[in-house]
Enzyme design. Structure first.
Site, PDB file in Angstrom:
ATOM      1  CD  GLU A 164      -3.158  -1.017   0.290  1.00  5.58           C
ATOM      2  OE1 GLU A 164      -3.736   0.085   0.294  1.00  5.58           O
ATOM      3  OE2 GLU A 164      -3.543  -1.976  -0.406  1.00  5.58           O
ATOM      4  CG  HIS A 232      -3.699   2.715   4.381  1.00 10.04           C
ATOM      5  ND1 HIS A 232      -4.447   3.519   3.549  1.00 10.04           N
ATOM      6  CD2 HIS A 232      -3.415   1.602   3.661  1.00 10.04           C
ATOM      7  CE1 HIS A 232      -4.598   2.923   2.377  1.00 10.04           C
ATOM      8  NE2 HIS A 232      -3.982   1.759   2.416  1.00 10.04           N
ATOM      9  CB  CYS A 350      -4.809   9.956   2.470  1.00 10.60           C
ATOM     10  SG  CYS A 350      -5.255   9.102   3.968  1.00 10.60           S
TER      11      CYS A 350
END
Ligand code: SUG
Length: 420
Positions: A164, A232, A350
């Site tokens: 990720e 995350h 993000c």
């Protein structure tokens, strides 16, 4: 002589931004499934954040949104935008490349024995709507960081190992331009939710970047954190230079991690937010840790660029105001309004990919100035759809409008080679 600084590359929020509820384990995405999204407002909020950070004296870059809907991906699946099942169509439309923290993992030049800045594009294979991002992202990274004397851009880790990108990676260092240690945070299990970052992928990235044993730490994300919605690691922890700012329940074995950090970087300052002051739920709801923790120029100390939701949560704001009133390294709180992205689980951190590099060696078309952001904002205002509801995704006029909007942006940024 090269001057290494941290550059934050934000993903410009694409014209297909919508709430289709595609991310299992991402509470905001699931809660807002089916709601009407406002792509124009979303992209302008992102641009305002970039302007804000430029105003703080920080270096800012951006990435283009990917071409959506991804007709080529649907074609491989034997279907088309018009004929596909709704969940595949929604996956093809997702504007998820806006969350640039998931674009790649970066090991800056001072950490790598070969003196190159290494970037590995993330495969994002756990979520179908994100699994088809990497070819478009890789094309963009190869362009932005084409200077082979300074950058090495790597292909993704192969399936089935989920990667990720920077959202599960933290770097601690005396200063951005000095050698540091890199913490790769993987998940094993998250209760009912998937652990997206696999240790095999983390280890592969560290190996490909050539990082020595003394430069890396692998740490497991707490199962309860993933189960509570921290899909995350950057939802519960953030690092900058010698500071780690993390929730008490972020890691499965927190003391082992803190000891390893102190061993490798005795100057590290670890700020742990206790659960009795800010619960895991409040942390995830407010996205307090999904802040950009940045070093301000001119000895201004560090600032947290936070989502405005953090100010609206009493427990969180009380904790933060006490924190900056103390004598610690974090001295300033800067809330920004990025509610459209937040409603899909994407906070300020993000939306950006951090790259430590000399801006002179980056393709200048990807670097922001106020004038460029003005020009981009004009395109967004004139061409981004005002509103999208997920049940409109089968409308061919909407598809055409989204394609046209992106084309205009590529033209104004001189990046038409990224066409399709
Ligand atoms: O992968 N949301 C993204 C949010 C990514 C946030 N990034 C970081 N934490 N670094 C995700 O879950 C929602 C899309 C939708 O539901 O339509 C989404 O993909």
């Amino acid at each position: 002589m090269s001057a290494l600084i941290e550059i934050n590359f934000d993903g410009i929020i694409g014209p297909s931004h919508n709430y289709a509820g595609l991310s299992v384990g991402n509470i905001a995405s699931s809660t807002n499934a089916g709601a009407t999204a406002y792509p124009r407002e979303a992209a302008l909020q992102g641009i305002t954040k970039m302007r804000h950070n430029l105003g703080l004296g920080l270096a800012q870059g951006f990435f283009m949104p990917l071409d959506r809907p991804n007709a080529a991906w649907l074609e491989v699946l034997g279907t088309t935008v018009g004929d596909s099942e709704p969940h595949l169509r929604a996956a093809a439309f997702s504007a998820s490349s806006m969350w640039a923290a998931n674009a790649a993992t970066i090991s800056p030049a001072p950490d790598a024995p070969d003196g190159s800045c290494h970037l590995t594009v993330a495969n994002l294979q756990t979520m179908p709507h994100r699994s088809h991002e990497w070819p478009g992202t890789l094309a963009q990274l190869k362009l932005a960081f084409a200077d082979h004397d300074h950058f090495s851009v790597h292909a993704p880790v192969p399936s089935p190992f989920g990667d990720e990108g920077a959202a599960n990676h933290m770097r601690l260092c005396p200063s951005h331009d000095a050698a540091g240690i890199e913490i790769f945070v993987f998940g094993k299990s998250g209760g009912q939710f998937p652990a997206r970052q696999h240790i095999e992928a983390s280890r592969a990235v560290a190996r490909k970047h050539g990082l020595g044993q003394d430069r890396v730490i692998f740490a497991q994300q707490a199962e309860i954190a993933i189960a509570a919605g921290a899909f995350h690691n950057d939802v519960v922890a953030v690092a900058n230079e010698r500071v780690l700012f993390a929730h008490e329940q972020a890691f499965e074995k927190p003391n082992a991690l803190y000891n390893a950090i102190r061993n490798q970087l005795p100057d590290a300052e670890i700020i742990i937010v206790p659960a009795n002051k800010v619960s895991l739920d409040d942390a995830i709801r407010s996205y307090l840790f999904n802040a950009q923790l940045v070093t301000l120029p001119d000895d201004g100390g560090m600032a947290l660029i936070l989502p405005s939701e953090a100010r609206e949560n009493d427990a969180v704001w009380r904790y933060l105001t006490d924190l900056v009133a103390g004598n610690g390294p974090i001295r300033r709180l800067c809330p920004v309004d990025i509610r459209q992205s937040m409603a899909n689980g994407g906070g300020p951190a993000c939306l950006r990919l951090r790259v430590v590099a000399d801006p002179a060696f980056v393709d200048q078309r990807f670097l922001a100035t106020t004038e460029k952001l003005d020009a981009i904002a004009r395109i967004v205002t004139d061409h981004w759809p005002a509103a999208i509801n997920p049940d409109q995704l089968c409308d061919p006029e909407l598809t055409a409008a989204i394609g046209n909007a992106r084309d205009r942006l590529l033209q104004v940024c001189g990046l038409t080679e990224l066409d399709r």
